[in-house]
Design a protein around this motif. Structure first.
Motif, PDB file in Angstrom:
ATOM      1  N   GLY A  77       0.690  -1.206   0.150  1.00  0.00           N
ATOM      2  CA  GLY A  77       0.246   0.088   0.115  1.00  0.00           C
ATOM      3  C   GLY A  77       1.033   1.274   0.118  1.00  0.00           C
ATOM      4  O   GLY A  77       0.525   2.130  -0.760  1.00  0.00           O
ATOM      5  N   VAL A  78       2.081   1.192   0.862  1.00  0.00           N
ATOM      6  CA  VAL A  78       2.739   2.378   0.816  1.00  0.00           C
ATOM      7  C   VAL A  78       3.397   2.588  -0.604  1.00  0.00           C
ATOM      8  O   VAL A  78       3.681   3.712  -1.007  1.00  0.00           O
ATOM      9  CB  VAL A  78       3.822   2.062   2.143  1.00  0.00           C
ATOM     10  CG1 VAL A  78       4.879   3.605   2.244  1.00  0.00           C
ATOM     11  CG2 VAL A  78       3.203   2.025   3.349  1.00  0.00           C
ATOM     12  N   ILE A  80       2.442   1.806  -3.572  1.00  0.00           N
ATOM     13  CA  ILE A  80       1.450   2.189  -4.502  1.00  0.00           C
ATOM     14  C   ILE A  80       1.053   3.671  -4.232  1.00  0.00           C
ATOM     15  O   ILE A  80       1.013   4.619  -5.060  1.00  0.00           O
ATOM     16  CB  ILE A  80       0.360   1.244  -4.605  1.00  0.00           C
ATOM     17  CG1 ILE A  80       0.883  -0.107  -5.058  1.00  0.00           C
ATOM     18  CG2 ILE A  80      -0.602   1.904  -5.254  1.00  0.00           C
ATOM     19  CD1 ILE A  80      -0.276  -1.121  -5.163  1.00  0.00           C
ATOM     20  N   LEU A  81       0.828   3.900  -3.006  1.00  0.00           N
ATOM     21  CA  LEU A  81       0.361   5.354  -2.570  1.00  0.00           C
ATOM     22  C   LEU A  81       1.630   6.431  -2.809  1.00  0.00           C
ATOM     23  O   LEU A  81       1.159   7.659  -3.680  1.00  0.00           O
ATOM     24  CB  LEU A  81       0.105   5.423  -1.245  1.00  0.00           C
ATOM     25  CG  LEU A  81      -0.486   6.475  -0.461  1.00  0.00           C
ATOM     26  CD1 LEU A  81      -2.080   6.608  -1.159  1.00  0.00           C
ATOM     27  CD2 LEU A  81      -0.919   6.427   0.962  1.00  0.00           C
ATOM     28  N   PHE A  83       3.809   5.929  -5.205  1.00  0.00           N
ATOM     29  CA  PHE A  83       3.918   6.031  -6.562  1.00  0.00           C
ATOM     30  C   PHE A  83       2.884   6.922  -7.165  1.00  0.00           C
ATOM     31  O   PHE A  83       3.024   7.602  -8.248  1.00  0.00           O
ATOM     32  CB  PHE A  83       3.810   4.535  -7.125  1.00  0.00           C
ATOM     33  CG  PHE A  83       3.463   4.141  -8.677  1.00  0.00           C
ATOM     34  CD1 PHE A  83       4.765   4.196  -9.367  1.00  0.00           C
ATOM     35  CD2 PHE A  83       2.436   4.459  -9.260  1.00  0.00           C
ATOM     36  CE1 PHE A  83       4.628   4.214 -10.923  1.00  0.00           C
ATOM     37  CE2 PHE A  83       2.387   4.214 -10.641  1.00  0.00           C
ATOM     38  CZ  PHE A  83       3.436   4.310 -11.335  1.00  0.00           C
ATOM     39  N   LEU A  84       1.576   6.838  -6.721  1.00  0.00           N
ATOM     40  CA  LEU A  84       0.539   7.631  -7.336  1.00  0.00           C
ATOM     41  C   LEU A  84       0.718   9.189  -7.040  1.00  0.00           C
ATOM     42  O   LEU A  84       0.287   9.869  -7.965  1.00  0.00           O
ATOM     43  CB  LEU A  84      -0.742   7.235  -6.506  1.00  0.00           C
ATOM     44  CG  LEU A  84      -1.548   6.042  -6.740  1.00  0.00           C
ATOM     45  CD1 LEU A  84      -2.596   5.586  -6.301  1.00  0.00           C
ATOM     46  CD2 LEU A  84      -1.564   5.596  -8.439  1.00  0.00           C
TER      47      LEU A  84
ATOM     48  N   PHE B 166      -5.313  -1.748  -3.023  1.00  0.00           N
ATOM     49  CA  PHE B 166      -4.074  -1.258  -3.378  1.00  0.00           C
ATOM     50  C   PHE B 166      -3.889  -1.406  -4.763  1.00  0.00           C
ATOM     51  O   PHE B 166      -3.618  -0.338  -5.593  1.00  0.00           O
ATOM     52  CB  PHE B 166      -2.870  -1.963  -2.810  1.00  0.00           C
ATOM     53  CG  PHE B 166      -3.007  -1.853  -1.373  1.00  0.00           C
ATOM     54  CD1 PHE B 166      -3.715  -0.750  -0.566  1.00  0.00           C
ATOM     55  CD2 PHE B 166      -2.252  -2.683  -0.519  1.00  0.00           C
ATOM     56  CE1 PHE B 166      -3.772  -0.557   0.725  1.00  0.00           C
ATOM     57  CE2 PHE B 166      -2.424  -2.864   0.803  1.00  0.00           C
ATOM     58  CZ  PHE B 166      -3.107  -1.551   1.551  1.00  0.00           C
ATOM     59  N   VAL B 182      -4.954   0.920   3.663  1.00  0.00           N
ATOM     60  CA  VAL B 182      -3.785   1.315   4.419  1.00  0.00           C
ATOM     61  C   VAL B 182      -4.418   1.433   5.866  1.00  0.00           C
ATOM     62  O   VAL B 182      -3.972   1.029   6.984  1.00  0.00           O
ATOM     63  CB  VAL B 182      -2.814   2.250   4.087  1.00  0.00           C
ATOM     64  CG1 VAL B 182      -1.756   2.749   5.197  1.00  0.00           C
ATOM     65  CG2 VAL B 182      -2.072   1.929   2.777  1.00  0.00           C
TER      66      VAL B 182
END
Lengths: 228, 211
Positions: A77-78, A80-81, A83-84, B166, B182
Motif C-alpha cells: 500500500g505504501v 503504491i500510494l 507511486f501515485l 491497493f 492502508v
C-alpha cells in the motif's frame, strides 16, 4: 516438485542468465542498491531517535509500540500510494523500505539502551562524566548488541521486501519473481526467491560479523561467561 | 481527491474488512495448531531444535509474494493458497516463541511437578504450557499484526482482501482506495492486538497477583 527443482537448476545453469543488462549480476547490484541505501537512511533516522528516547527515558511507550505499527503497515500500500503521488521513479521503493526499517531499529535501540544497568550509568555519572559522555562512552557501546539485532532484522525484511521494486517496473531480483509470475514460469520465480533469500542470509551474516567487531570486549567476555 | 468514494463504498469496505480478518484469523489459528506441537518437539528433542529454528529463520528471508506464487501448483489461485502462505509465515514467529516460552519454565518448577507425581503430558499441559503462555501470546500478537499486514500481498494472487484496494487504486491511478486500505489495515491490526492483550490478561491471572 522434482521437475520444478530440475527446471530451477537449469535456470541457474544457463550461462546467459548471469551477465548483461538483465543478468543476475546486474539485478544483484540493483537489489543491493535499493536495500542498502534504504537501510543506511533508516539507521541514520532511527538510531538518534532510539538513543534519545533511551537516554532521556521520555517517549518509551512510543518506542515500544513503534515496532508493532511498522509490522502492521502494509508495504504494498505504501509503495503504491507514494507511486501515485510521485510518479514513475524510485521514490516509492525507497520511502516504503525506509519506513519498513525504521520502527524495528528504533525499538531495538531503545531496548538496548533500557537494558543498560542503572548502577553502571550511576557509576559513570559519579566519576564525573556528563550526559553526552555517558551516552556515547557508556550507553551506546553497551547497547550495541541489541542495536545490531535491530539492524539485522531490518536488513532481512528490507531485502525480502525490495522485491516490490519490480512491481513498479524497476529491477532487482524481484524482476524474476514478477516476470516469472506473469509468464507462468515457476522456475524463474523460484530462482528469484532463492537469490533473495541467499542475499538476505549473506547480509545478515556480514552484519553479525560487524556486530561482533563492535561489541565491547568486556561485554563479550561477560556474555561468554554467563552462557557457560 | 474524490473522498466520497469511501462513503459510497462503505458496504463493500465492511465486507472486505471482514474477509481480511477471516483470512488472517484462520492463518494464525492454523499456525498456532502447527507451532505448539513443533515447539514442544523442539524442546523435548534438542536435535530438532536447531533444525526447526533454522528452517523457520530461512523461511523468513523468502519474499512473501514468491511464496504465494510457488504455492500455486498446489492450491491454485484460491483462498487456500493465501491462508497456506500466511500460515507458513506465522510459524516463523510462533515456533520460536513456543520454544522460548517452554525453555523459560524454571527447572525447579518442572522437578516439583515431577515430584508430585505428574506425568510428562500432565506436566506439559498443566504446568509448562500455562507458564509459557505470556511468551507464546507475545508471539501470537506479533504473528497476528504481521499477518494482517501480509494479507495484502496475497492481492497479487487475487485474495488480498483489503490489499485488493491497493491494486485497484494502482490500476485506476486513484489514491483514495489505497489510503482507505492502508488506514483500515492499521486499525484492524490495532484492534486485533488490543483484543489479544485482553485475552492474555484473562488467561494469565497469576501474573497480576502480588504486584
Amino acid at each position: 516438485m522434482g521437475e520444478l527443482i530440475a527446471d530451477v537448476v537449469r535456470w541457474f545453469a544457463d550461462a546467459t542468465r548471469w551477465s548483461g543488462p538483465e543478468g543476475v549480476v546486474q539485478r544483484l547490484l540493483e537489489h543491493l542498491q535499493y536495500s542498502l541505501l534504504s537501510t543506511v537512511v533508516a539507521v541514520l533516522i532511527a538510531l538518534p531517535i532510539g538513543l534519545l528516547i533511551g537516554h532521556t527515558g521520555k517517549g518509551a511507550f512510543f518506542a515500544i509500540n513503534l515496532a508493532s505499527f511498522g509490522r502492521a503497515l502494509p508495504t504494498v500500500g505504501v509503495v503504491i500510494l507514494v507511486f501515485l503521488v510521485s510518479g514513475l521513479n524510485l521514490w516509492p521503493v525507497y520511502v516504503a523500505l525506509v519506513v519498513l526499517a525504521i520502527p524495528v531499529i528504533v525499538t531495538n535501540t531503545y531496548a538496548g539502551m533500557a537494558a543498560v544497568d542503572h548502577d553502571v550509568r550511576d557509576a559513570a555519572r559519579g566519576t564525573g562524566l556528563n550526559g553526552w559522555q555517558v551516552l556515547f562512552q557508556i550507553e551506546l557501546p553497551l547497547a550495541v548488541p541489541l542495536i545490531m539485532n535491530g539492524v539485522r532484522l531490518a536488513v532481512v525484511q528490507v531485502v525480502a521486501t525490495a522485491t516490490i521494486a519490480a512491481y513498479i517496473s524497476f529491477g532487482g531480483f524481484g524482476r524474476y519473481v514478477f516476470d516469472g509470475f506473469a509468464q507462468n514460469d515457476l522456475a524463474q520465480v523460484f530462482g528469484g526467491a532463492v537469490l533473495i533469500a541467499v542475499l538476505a542470509i549473506a547480509l545478515d551474516l556480514a552484519l553479525s560479523g560487524l556486530q561482533r567487531a563492535l561489541t565491547p570486549r568486556g561485554l563479550a567476555l561477560q556474555r561468554r561467561r554467563s552462557n557457560r | 481527491m474524490r473522498w466520497s468514494w469511501i462513503p459510497d463504498h462503505a458496504g463493500d469496505l465492511a465486507m472486505t474488512t471482514l474477509e481480511h480478518s477471516a483470512i488472517a484469523a484462520v492463518a494464525v489459528l492454523c499456525g498456532l495448531v502447527l507451532a505448539l506441537p513443533l515447539g514442544v518437539l523442539a524442546v523435548r528433542f534438542p536435535v530438532l531444535k536447531g533444525a526447526v529454528l533454522g528452517i523457520s529463520g530461512v523461511l523468513f528471508t523468502i519474499p512473501s509474494l514468491a511464496l504465494f506464487i510457488l504455492l500455486l501448483p498446489l492450491t491454485g489461485l484460491s483462498y487456500e493458497t493465501a491462508v497456506l502462505g500466511l500460515t507458513v509465515y506465522t510459524l516463523v514467529v510462533l515456533v520460536r516463541n513456543t520454544v522460548e516460552g517452554l525453555a523459560s519454565v524454571p527447572p525447579h518448577v518442572r522437578e516439583a511437578a515431577r515430584a508430585m507425581g505428574y506425568g510428562g503430558t500432565r506436566t506439559l499441559l498443566t504446568v509448562e504450557l500455562p507458564l509459557a503462555l505470556p511468551v507464546i501470546m507475545a508471539g501470537v500478537r506479533v504473528a497476528t499484526v504481521m499477518t494482517i499486514s501480509l494479507v495484502s500481498v496475497a492481492g497479487f494472487i487475487g485474495h488480498g482482501a483489503l490489499g485488493q484496494l491497493f491494486i485497484d487504486g494502482f490500476q485506476r491511478d486513484f489514491a483514495v482506495p489505497v489510503i482507505a486500505g492502508v488506514v483500515i489495515t492499521l486499525l484492524l491490526a490495532l484492534v486485533a492486538d488490543l483484543a489479544l492483550v485482553a485475552t492474555q490478561h484473562a488467561l494469565t491471572p497469576w501474573t497480576r497477583r502480588g504486584r
